[in-house]
Design an enzyme around this catalytic site. Structure first.
Site: not given
Ligand code: M6R
Length: 613
Positions: A2, A27, A74, A100-101, A486, A490, A493, A509, A608
């Site tokens: 927030c 934000r 938020w 906020n908090g 992961e 990352k 991505e 394998h 996103k």
């Molecule tokens: O909003 P969500 O957590 O459901 O999103 C899932 C994926 O689209 C999200 O985690 C995506 O893999 C990220 N961009 C990875 O960093």
């Protein structure tokens, strides 16, 4: 999170508050509100759901009051509604607060206040503050605020005004940022410098336990020590912010991704705040109260998520089976929704999503509901479709995540799932001793996460050294096999480098065929039950001239003899290692992408929130 803005000076407050809130838009927020006072009258008050940009007429209102507070919310406690938006007020509507908090003990305080005759108009924790200030008000607003916050446990950055003690703003801080902008004889209080810097670059940061009183001539800052307000703090220095608006929004970091990684210790703290019951060696998860009894009869959990959220599910699978004594398996949203699954009635579906709006995860949720399965959500966004459609759930409280790459949200998901493991475990066979052990270790994680972030410059050097490679492999086992996935996700991505993750045991394998001096391997090998096995996998890579970057436990000197580079993480319980081991991987990806000059916060071809199939 927030945002707070407050203004006091010789000018009309409303347009200044409005543009301050506009600059906090980045934000993310779901509702907002203003309260402007003209001497002892409320001159302007409004609360709305949605975006400020849709309500531009507000700034043209003929408000002349020169004192005001405003807020972007938020949602965390209470849904996204006009009533839950700030400012909140007492019943007589002569005291107004933005906050906020998280007030951890708000339920107890609310019950007590209700028994004393106070009526509540919202579901928020913040409203408790307005009534407490009212309760202690004896003519002086700052004294009432001091008395009110003595009763409160949790975090706050707050600003209050009152028509009963007009022409002042009282602000207080505990673990939630607040600063004062000084511009001649006008003062702006804000949670974020970006709300201030078009008006002044001179700021003073409030510290924890400090309370500021601002008038249109001056301000004072006092320290609340041992429950008494001491004399003015004299040694507060005015700082000059040199940042431009864009830098200010990112807290001085170059990208949101880095800012969000640096927030990871706070995310853990927020996820566990008020959720630990040390006496009972358990987690307090109010969002599961309504299904507490049904959960006792659950023997299987199917976890569903996409991308990073799916990897959180994979980690939880190990946690639930090893510690909660529940059989668990994970599925990807886009797979679950089209497959035929056999699910007994003693199964629950657990949906993990930052946004709560991912189309494939929602489709899987609806499919499971159709079959009459109990559904639970772990999400970050209050009032999201997932939050509304699941039978019960727990919010991760990670705050808005702006970079497309999910970093702090993943940490919030893992922390929440670890708490859930204790909750489910304590309903079954988990001993008091084990519950206490896990809870204590979870409580230590913020400090341990800070230790890793302190290594960011070393990690940057390593990332730059490897940034010219075009292929990477990530390996891990057991709890950290999902962290290998992961880490690879990352890196690809944000840097656009080809990266793959596999369980260490899978190397021979197939993937070993690709390992050579041109394909470095990131090996996640904390000192845990599979450490020796990981060492064998590392040997396999070395035998093919592959370079090794090891993520190892502090104190492990042996690994230095075999790995080309080592990033150390502190020791913790095996089940919690993913929460620490992923932090250097987030930083590694970030710095590789930065060395390559990528558009880090908005990688090409990605969104996103994936709200379409
Ligand atoms: O909003 P969500 O957590 O459901 O999103 C899932 C994926 O689209 C999200 O985690 C995506 O893999 C990220 N961009 C990875 O960093």
């Amino acid at each position: 999170m927030c945002g707070i803005v407050g203004y006091i000076g010789k000018n009309p407050a409303l347009p200044i508050l409005f543009s301050g809130l506009e600059r906090l838009e980045y934000r993310g927020y779901d509702s907002f509100g203003f309260c402007v006072l003209d001497d002892d009258k409320v001159d302007y008050f409004c609360k709305e759901k949605g975006k400020i940009s849709d309500q531009c007429h507000i700034k043209d209102s003929h408000s002349i009051g020169n004192v005001g507070i405003a807020h972007t919310r938020w949602a965390t406690t209470g849904m996204v509604t006009k009533e839950n938006a700030h400012p909140h007020s007492n019943q007589d509507k002569d005291i107004f607060v933005v906050h906020n908090g998280i007030i951890e003990n708000y339920k107890e305080l609310k019950e007590k206040l209700i028994s004393e005759g106070y009526a509540f108009a919202s579901e928020t924790d913040t409203e408790v503050l307005a009534h407490l200030i009212d309760k202690y008000f004896k003519g002086n607003l700052e004294d009432a605020v001091v008395e009110a916050i003595k009763e409160v446990r949790g975090t706050y950055g707050l600003a209050a005004v009152s028509t009963k003690d007009p022409n002042k703003i009282v602000a207080a801080r505990m673990s939630s940022p607040l600063l004062i902008g000084v511009n001649g004889d006008e003062f702006i209080i804000a949670s974020d410098p970006s709300a201030i810097i078009t008006r002044t670059r001179q700021i003073i940061h409030l510290d924890d336990n400090e309370i500021a009183v601002l008038t249109d001539e001056d301000f004072t800052i006092s320290k609340i020590e041992k429950e008494t307000r001491c004399l003015n703090v004299t040694n507060k220095e005015i700082e000059m912010i040199e940042w431009d608006i864009e830098q200010a929004e990112k807290g001085g970091y170059e990208h949101f991704m880095l800012k969000e990684i640096m927030e990871e210790p706070n995310v853990i703290e927020d996820a566990i705040r008020g959720r630990i019951n040390i006496e009972q060696a358990n987690a307090k998860l109010g969002g599961l109260d309504s299904i507490q009894e049904r959960l006792r009869g659950i023997n299987n959990i199917v976890l569903v998520g996409c991308g990073t959220a799916y990897y959180a599910c994979k980690v939880a699978e190990y946690m639930f089976e090893e510690y909660a004594g529940i059989s668990a398996r994970s599925d990807i949203g886009s797979e679950y929704r089209y497959r035929k699954t056999i699910m007994s009635k003693d199964t629950a579906g657990l949906f993990v999503s930052q946004s709560g709006e991912t189309a494939d995860t929602l489709a899987a949720l609806r499919e499971m509901k159709e079959k009459g399965i109990l559904t639970i959500g772990v999400t970050n966004v209050v009032g999201s479709n997932q939050a509304r459609e699941t039978d019960a759930g727990v919010y991760t409280r990670s705050g808005p995540e702006i970079a497309v790459a999910s970093t702090k949200a993943f940490i919030g998901q893992l922390t929440t799932l670890a708490l859930m493991t204790v909750y489910l475990g304590r309903q079954r066979d988990m001993s008091h001793v084990m519950g206490e052990r896990i809870i204590n270790e979870i409580s230590n994680l913020p400090e341990l996460a800070e230790e890793i972030l302190a290594l960011k410059d070393d990690i940057k050097v390593i990332a730059e050294k490897y940034s010219h490679y075009r292929d990477f492999w990530f390996i891990g086992r057991k709890y950290n096999s999902a962290i290998a996935l992961e880490g690879a996700l990352k890196l690809k991505e944000v840097s656009y480098i080809h990266a793959e993750g596999t369980a260490g045991g899978e190397l021979k394998h197939g993937p070993l065929a690709l390992i050579d001096e041109n394909c470095p391997t990131v090996a996640i090998c904390p000192s845990d039950s599979v450490y020796e096995k990981m060492l064998s996998n590392i040997e396999e890579v070395k035998a093919r001239k592959g370079k090794i970057i090891a993520i190892a436990t502090k104190g492990n000197e042996e690994i230095r003899k075999i790995a080309d580079d080592v990033i150390y993480i502190p020791k913790t319980l095996e089940m919690l290692t993913p929460i620490l081991s992923v932090i250097p991987l987030h930083l590694f990806s970030y710095y590789v992408a930065s060395a390559l000059g990528r558009d880090i916060d908005k990688p090409k071809n990605l969104a996103k929130s994936v709200t379409v199939e």
